[in-house]
Design a protein around this motif. Structure first.
Motif, PDB file in Angstrom:
ATOM      1  N   ALA A 195       0.797  -1.253   0.069  1.00 41.48           N
ATOM      2  CA  ALA A 195      -0.079   0.018  -0.104  1.00 41.48           C
ATOM      3  C   ALA A 195       0.967   1.391  -0.141  1.00 41.48           C
ATOM      4  N   PRO A 196       0.816   1.942  -0.861  1.00 43.74           N
ATOM      5  CA  PRO A 196       1.495   3.366  -0.904  1.00 43.74           C
ATOM      6  C   PRO A 196       1.287   4.267   0.161  1.00 43.74           C
ATOM      7  N   LEU A 197      -0.114   4.151   0.964  1.00 41.99           N
ATOM      8  CA  LEU A 197      -0.615   5.232   1.731  1.00 41.99           C
ATOM      9  C   LEU A 197      -1.777   4.382   2.489  1.00 41.99           C
ATOM     10  N   PRO A 198      -1.952   4.919   3.861  1.00 39.42           N
ATOM     11  CA  PRO A 198      -2.959   4.386   4.436  1.00 39.42           C
ATOM     12  C   PRO A 198      -4.588   4.462   3.752  1.00 39.42           C
ATOM     13  N   GLY A 199      -5.325   3.680   4.154  1.00 43.06           N
ATOM     14  CA  GLY A 199      -6.564   3.773   3.445  1.00 43.06           C
ATOM     15  C   GLY A 199      -7.382   2.817   3.506  1.00 43.06           C
ATOM     16  N   ASN A 200      -8.497   2.518   2.961  1.00 48.01           N
ATOM     17  CA  ASN A 200      -9.493   1.553   2.909  1.00 48.01           C
ATOM     18  C   ASN A 200      -9.828   0.878   1.504  1.00 48.01           C
ATOM     19  N   VAL A 201      -9.716  -0.341   1.596  1.00 44.72           N
ATOM     20  CA  VAL A 201      -9.795  -1.093   0.346  1.00 44.72           C
ATOM     21  C   VAL A 201     -11.381  -1.177  -0.257  1.00 44.72           C
ATOM     22  N   LEU A 202     -11.417  -0.433  -1.489  1.00 45.94           N
ATOM     23  CA  LEU A 202     -12.887  -0.510  -2.012  1.00 45.94           C
ATOM     24  C   LEU A 202     -13.066  -1.658  -2.806  1.00 45.94           C
ATOM     25  N   LYS A 203     -12.092  -2.044  -3.751  1.00 43.02           N
ATOM     26  CA  LYS A 203     -12.326  -3.271  -4.710  1.00 43.02           C
ATOM     27  C   LYS A 203     -11.160  -3.721  -4.851  1.00 43.02           C
ATOM     28  N   VAL A 204     -11.147  -5.170  -4.860  1.00 41.32           N
ATOM     29  CA  VAL A 204     -10.099  -5.898  -5.412  1.00 41.32           C
ATOM     30  C   VAL A 204     -10.474  -6.746  -6.776  1.00 41.32           C
ATOM     31  N   ALA A 205      -9.778  -5.968  -7.645  1.00 41.93           N
ATOM     32  CA  ALA A 205      -9.913  -6.367  -9.306  1.00 41.93           C
ATOM     33  C   ALA A 205      -9.487  -7.612  -9.736  1.00 41.93           C
ATOM     34  N   VAL A 206      -8.509  -8.320  -9.017  1.00 46.39           N
ATOM     35  CA  VAL A 206      -8.099  -9.622  -9.478  1.00 46.39           C
ATOM     36  C   VAL A 206      -8.467 -10.924  -8.411  1.00 46.39           C
ATOM     37  N   THR A 207      -7.863 -11.836  -9.154  1.00 44.49           N
ATOM     38  CA  THR A 207      -7.946 -13.140  -8.255  1.00 44.49           C
ATOM     39  C   THR A 207      -6.644 -14.089  -8.157  1.00 44.49           C
ATOM     40  N   VAL A 208      -6.573 -15.044  -7.383  1.00 47.75           N
ATOM     41  CA  VAL A 208      -5.393 -15.779  -7.262  1.00 47.75           C
ATOM     42  C   VAL A 208      -5.425 -16.688  -8.530  1.00 47.75           C
ATOM     43  N   GLY A 209      -4.003 -16.599  -9.246  1.00 46.87           N
ATOM     44  CA  GLY A 209      -3.604 -17.434 -10.287  1.00 46.87           C
ATOM     45  C   GLY A 209      -4.093 -16.459 -11.502  1.00 46.87           C
TER      46      GLY A 209
END
Length: 236
Positions: free
Chosen positions: A172-186
């Motif tokens: 993380a480049p700075l503190p904050g809240n994760v709004l969306k994870v756009a990828v999956t494992v693999g």
């Protein structure tokens, strides 16, 4: 008076000790008086001290401090809007400590780890500059435990394969809240592909892939609060 009887070479002697002064004694041997000098021998008693060899003294283990002091500084110039903690208060990682206004935006200052507020250097309405100390914080210290060596019964067994040198951690480049994870494992991603959207200081920040890679691990999920330099992904 003390009387003694002696028998020497078959002859009997009767000895009377009349008086002893210092080392001079007046005696009578079979009625004949004699003045004799007594040789004094100083008796010295040897004192033997049994000394045990010094053994190895085990060092006294003092408990290591589980807390480490640190200063929370202003990330940029601005004015203090709210102070939400008090001295002595225990806080958890990610708890809101204070709010400051900078460039007409509200910026939340969060606790980077669990700890205790030791001192507060600012108050509401105060103007601060970048890197001014806001709060003295004492937080839990994380002690890294070295990995145990791998044991094997096979003398010629190959050592475990090291982690691939191509794995790169996305942080993380700075503190904050994760709004969306756009990828999956693999998933295979290309350089510049969107990995995650992070909200910080009321702005959406897109975290992009820096190179072509495969997503090996995802450490966060939507709604999670992260601090600067927290690991988000492992890419290979």
């Amino acid at each position: 008076m003390k009387k003694f009887k002696f028998k020497i070479d078959g002859s009997e002697y009767e000895v009377s000790v009349n008086e002893i002064e210092h080392n001079i004694a007046e005696i009578e041997v079979n009625g004949t008086p004699f003045t004799v000098e007594i040789e004094k021998q100083e008796k010295t008693s040897a004192v033997t001290v049994n000394r045990k060899p010094a053994g190895k003294v085990a060092p006294i283990k003092t408990p290591s401090r589980s807390l480490v002091a640190s200063a929370i500084k202003a990330p940029l110039p601005g004015s203090i809007m709210k102070v939400l903690v008090t001295v002595g208060q225990t806080v958890k990682r990610g708890d809101l400590l204070l709010t400051m206004e900078s460039m007409k935006m509200e910026n939340n200052i969060l606790a980077e780890h669990d700890g205790i507020i030791r001192n507060i250097h600012v108050q509401v309405g105060q103007t601060v500059m970048q890197d001014d100390v806001l709060i003295d914080f004492e937080g839990a210290e994380v002690v890294a435990v070295p990995p145990s060596p791998v044991k094997t019964d096979e003398p010629n067994a190959a050592p475990p394969a090291p982690k691939s040198a191509g794995v790169k951690a996305v942080k993380a480049p700075l503190p904050g809240n994760v709004l969306k994870v756009a990828v999956t494992v693999g998933q295979t991603v290309k350089r510049g592909d969107l990995l995650l959207i992070l909200e910080s200081m009321k702005m959406e920040n897109s975290i992009l892939a820096e190179k072509d890679a495969v997503v090996k691990t995802i450490y966060v999920q939507a709604g999670q609060t992260v601090m600067q330099d927290d690991a988000l992904f492992d890419l290979e």
